[in-house]
Design a protein around this motif. Structure first.
Motif, mmCIF file in Angstrom:
data_model
loop_
_atom_site.group_PDB
_atom_site.id
_atom_site.type_symbol
_atom_site.label_atom_id
_atom_site.label_comp_id
_atom_site.label_asym_id
_atom_site.label_seq_id
_atom_site.Cartn_x
_atom_site.Cartn_y
_atom_site.Cartn_z
ATOM 1 N N ASP A 89 4.315 -9.818 -3.373
ATOM 2 C CA ASP A 89 4.962 -8.650 -3.982
ATOM 3 C C ASP A 89 5.509 -7.674 -2.943
ATOM 4 O O ASP A 89 6.191 -6.715 -3.305
ATOM 5 C CB ASP A 89 3.968 -7.907 -4.877
ATOM 6 C CG ASP A 89 3.592 -8.704 -6.116
ATOM 7 O OD1 ASP A 89 4.452 -9.471 -6.599
ATOM 8 O OD2 ASP A 89 2.451 -8.570 -6.587
ATOM 9 N N ALA A 90 5.218 -7.906 -1.678
ATOM 10 C CA ALA A 90 5.700 -7.015 -0.622
ATOM 11 C C ALA A 90 7.168 -7.305 -0.321
ATOM 12 O O ALA A 90 7.653 -8.418 -0.531
ATOM 13 C CB ALA A 90 4.852 -7.204 0.640
ATOM 14 N N SER A 118 0.836 -1.196 0.000
ATOM 15 C CA SER A 118 0.000 0.000 0.000
ATOM 16 C C SER A 118 0.869 1.242 0.000
ATOM 17 O O SER A 118 2.063 1.183 0.340
ATOM 18 C CB SER A 118 -0.915 0.006 1.225
ATOM 19 O OG SER A 118 -0.152 0.192 2.408
ATOM 20 N N PRO A 119 0.323 2.408 -0.370
ATOM 21 C CA PRO A 119 1.123 3.645 -0.384
ATOM 22 C C PRO A 119 1.630 4.058 0.988
ATOM 23 O O PRO A 119 2.685 4.684 1.106
ATOM 24 C CB PRO A 119 0.146 4.690 -0.948
ATOM 25 C CG PRO A 119 -0.900 3.905 -1.670
ATOM 26 C CD PRO A 119 -1.027 2.626 -0.913
ATOM 27 N N GLU A 120 0.884 3.720 2.034
ATOM 28 C CA GLU A 120 1.278 4.096 3.387
ATOM 29 C C GLU A 120 2.194 3.037 3.994
ATOM 30 O O GLU A 120 2.023 1.845 3.756
ATOM 31 C CB GLU A 120 0.041 4.273 4.277
ATOM 32 C CG GLU A 120 -0.909 5.363 3.815
ATOM 33 C CD GLU A 120 -0.265 6.731 3.828
ATOM 34 O OE1 GLU A 120 0.537 6.990 4.756
ATOM 35 O OE2 GLU A 120 -0.555 7.531 2.925
ATOM 36 N N ARG A 121 3.155 3.488 4.782
ATOM 37 C CA ARG A 121 4.060 2.552 5.458
ATOM 38 C C ARG A 121 3.294 1.720 6.478
ATOM 39 O O ARG A 121 2.498 2.250 7.263
ATOM 40 C CB ARG A 121 5.175 3.338 6.156
ATOM 41 C CG ARG A 121 6.167 2.460 6.904
ATOM 42 C CD ARG A 121 7.111 3.311 7.721
ATOM 43 N NE ARG A 121 7.957 2.501 8.581
ATOM 44 C CZ ARG A 121 8.602 2.957 9.638
ATOM 45 N NH1 ARG A 121 8.489 4.243 9.956
ATOM 46 N NH2 ARG A 121 9.354 2.168 10.383
ATOM 47 N N LEU A 122 3.515 0.417 6.478
ATOM 48 C CA LEU A 122 2.889 -0.481 7.443
ATOM 49 C C LEU A 122 3.681 -0.456 8.745
ATOM 50 O O LEU A 122 4.884 -0.760 8.758
ATOM 51 C CB LEU A 122 2.849 -1.902 6.888
ATOM 52 C CG LEU A 122 2.283 -2.979 7.824
ATOM 53 C CD1 LEU A 122 0.815 -2.709 8.137
ATOM 54 C CD2 LEU A 122 2.469 -4.362 7.210
ATOM 55 N N LEU A 123 3.032 -0.092 9.838
ATOM 56 C CA LEU A 123 3.696 -0.040 11.132
ATOM 57 C C LEU A 123 3.637 -1.418 11.778
ATOM 58 O O LEU A 123 2.573 -1.878 12.201
ATOM 59 C CB LEU A 123 3.034 1.009 12.028
ATOM 60 C CG LEU A 123 3.085 2.449 11.513
ATOM 61 C CD1 LEU A 123 2.422 3.393 12.503
ATOM 62 C CD2 LEU A 123 4.522 2.884 11.255
ATOM 63 N N LEU A 124 4.780 -2.082 11.868
ATOM 64 C CA LEU A 124 4.852 -3.437 12.393
ATOM 65 C C LEU A 124 5.232 -3.450 13.869
ATOM 66 O O LEU A 124 5.069 -4.468 14.529
ATOM 67 C CB LEU A 124 5.876 -4.244 11.596
ATOM 68 C CG LEU A 124 5.518 -4.472 10.128
ATOM 69 C CD1 LEU A 124 6.741 -4.911 9.341
ATOM 70 C CD2 LEU A 124 4.412 -5.511 10.014
ATOM 71 N N SER A 125 5.737 -2.345 14.368
ATOM 72 C CA SER A 125 6.197 -2.264 15.741
ATOM 73 C C SER A 125 5.152 -1.548 16.596
ATOM 74 O O SER A 125 4.017 -1.334 16.164
ATOM 75 C CB SER A 125 7.539 -1.538 15.772
ATOM 76 O OG SER A 125 8.138 -1.667 17.021
ATOM 77 N N THR A 159 14.857 3.122 0.574
ATOM 78 C CA THR A 159 14.147 3.517 1.787
ATOM 79 C C THR A 159 13.922 5.021 1.821
ATOM 80 O O THR A 159 12.858 5.502 2.228
ATOM 81 C CB THR A 159 14.931 3.079 3.034
ATOM 82 O OG1 THR A 159 15.077 1.659 3.032
ATOM 83 C CG2 THR A 159 14.213 3.498 4.311
ATOM 84 N N LEU A 160 14.914 5.795 1.389
ATOM 85 C CA LEU A 160 14.740 7.250 1.329
ATOM 86 C C LEU A 160 13.610 7.621 0.380
ATOM 87 O O LEU A 160 12.796 8.504 0.671
ATOM 88 C CB LEU A 160 16.029 7.928 0.875
ATOM 89 C CG LEU A 160 17.216 7.902 1.833
ATOM 90 C CD1 LEU A 160 18.335 8.779 1.276
ATOM 91 C CD2 LEU A 160 16.820 8.389 3.214
ATOM 92 N N ARG A 161 13.568 6.944 -0.764
ATOM 93 C CA ARG A 161 12.546 7.279 -1.757
ATOM 94 C C ARG A 161 11.153 6.849 -1.315
ATOM 95 O O ARG A 161 10.165 7.561 -1.557
ATOM 96 C CB ARG A 161 12.903 6.622 -3.101
ATOM 97 C CG ARG A 161 14.105 7.240 -3.798
ATOM 98 C CD ARG A 161 14.274 6.701 -5.198
ATOM 99 N NE ARG A 161 14.733 5.327 -5.215
ATOM 100 C CZ ARG A 161 16.012 4.964 -5.331
ATOM 101 N NH1 ARG A 161 16.954 5.898 -5.443
ATOM 102 N NH2 ARG A 161 16.352 3.698 -5.355
ATOM 103 N N SER A 162 11.037 5.700 -0.661
ATOM 104 C CA SER A 162 9.711 5.173 -0.317
ATOM 105 C C SER A 162 9.164 5.723 0.991
ATOM 106 O O SER A 162 7.965 5.980 1.112
ATOM 107 C CB SER A 162 9.757 3.637 -0.253
ATOM 108 O OG SER A 162 10.661 3.200 0.752
ATOM 109 N N ASP A 163 10.037 5.917 2.000
ATOM 110 C CA ASP A 163 9.573 6.320 3.332
ATOM 111 C C ASP A 163 9.832 7.783 3.662
ATOM 112 O O ASP A 163 9.215 8.329 4.572
ATOM 113 C CB ASP A 163 10.240 5.453 4.408
ATOM 114 C CG ASP A 163 9.846 3.991 4.320
ATOM 115 O OD1 ASP A 163 8.882 3.681 3.585
ATOM 116 O OD2 ASP A 163 10.508 3.159 4.966
#
Length: 238
Positions: free
Chosen positions: A188-189, A22-29, A53-57
């Motif tokens: 795909d993740a 998804s476009p939003e970062r998944l918070l796993l913690s 990571t810089l580009r996505s987050d």
């Protein structure tokens, strides 16, 4: 020349993913584990993330706690650790938060290839110290350069390419895996590491230092360079 101690830090789902698609970062913690990570950052001389990571987050990649910043200053260190990234292509946005938060005392360091350096020359100018590693990214040379800069402890926060690179080269000294109570189930993740050949092969068992419960998160600490001989496990509850 002494290379830095390399600590890899990652949060994964129960089924081994570090995010969904998804476009939003998944918070796993959770909040307590995020605070733990902030302490690990404060204990580090430098923090590294890959260009993807810089580009996505678009992370700031800073120590958030003002008290921890003050403790660093009292110890004679900059308030923020040195920020580091790696890019083969040089495709980095000069407007990203990474360059403009926590960089007052130390410019970020960018490790790149010959091709990437040409692109970066037109983009970052005075925002970063660009270091050419050759035709390909050499993680050993990267650590040699950081050691020469006085970095004793490096924290690697991702992403998959960075974790895979350090682990496959046998350069990781410690590994923190926070397992969140999530199931992603999307092929795909992104996963923690990509397919690679790792030292010793799949039968080699890393040494497990301890297991800590932090709310609904389980933190596993490994020493990848040590072989597990069945030593006693320490389990604590946070």
């Amino acid at each position: 020349m002494t290379r830095p101690f390399v600590l890899l830090s990652v949060a994964v789902s129960v089924d081994g993913y570090i995010d969904d698609t998804s476009p939003e970062r998944l918070l796993l913690s959770n909040a307590d584990d995020f605070d733990r990570v902030d302490q690990v950052r404060a204990d580090s001389d430098a923090i590294l993330v890959g260009a993807e990571t810089l580009r996505s987050d678009n992370p700031r990649l800073i120590v958030k706690s003002e008290a921890r910043q003050a403790q660093r200053v009292a110890a004679g260190k900059p308030a923020q650790p040195l920020k580091v990234t790696v890019t083969a292509s040089g495709n980095l946005d000069p407007a990203a938060k990474f360059w403009h938060h926590g960089t007052e005392q130390q410019k970020p360091v960018v490790y790149t290839t010959a091709a990437g350096a040409e692109t970066l020359a037109d983009r970052l100018t005075t925002l970063a110290d660009v270091v050419l590693l050759g035709t390909a990214v050499d993680f050993g040379a990267l650590l040699d350069d950081l050691g020469a800069r006085g970095v004793d402890r490096l924290m690697v926060e991702g992403g998959s390419h960075m974790h895979t690179g350090f682990l496959s080269a046998g350069l990781a000294d410690e590994l923190h895996v926070a397992i969140g109570p999530n199931l992603v189930g999307d092929s795909d993740a992104p996963r923690f590491v990509n397919p690679a050949t790792f030292p010793g092969g799949p039968s080699r068992r890393m040494h497990l230092l301890d297991v800590t419960q932090i709310g609904d998160v389980a933190l596993l600490r490994y020493r990848p360079k040590q072989i597990d001989g069945g030593s006693t496990l320490t389990a604590t509850t946070g």
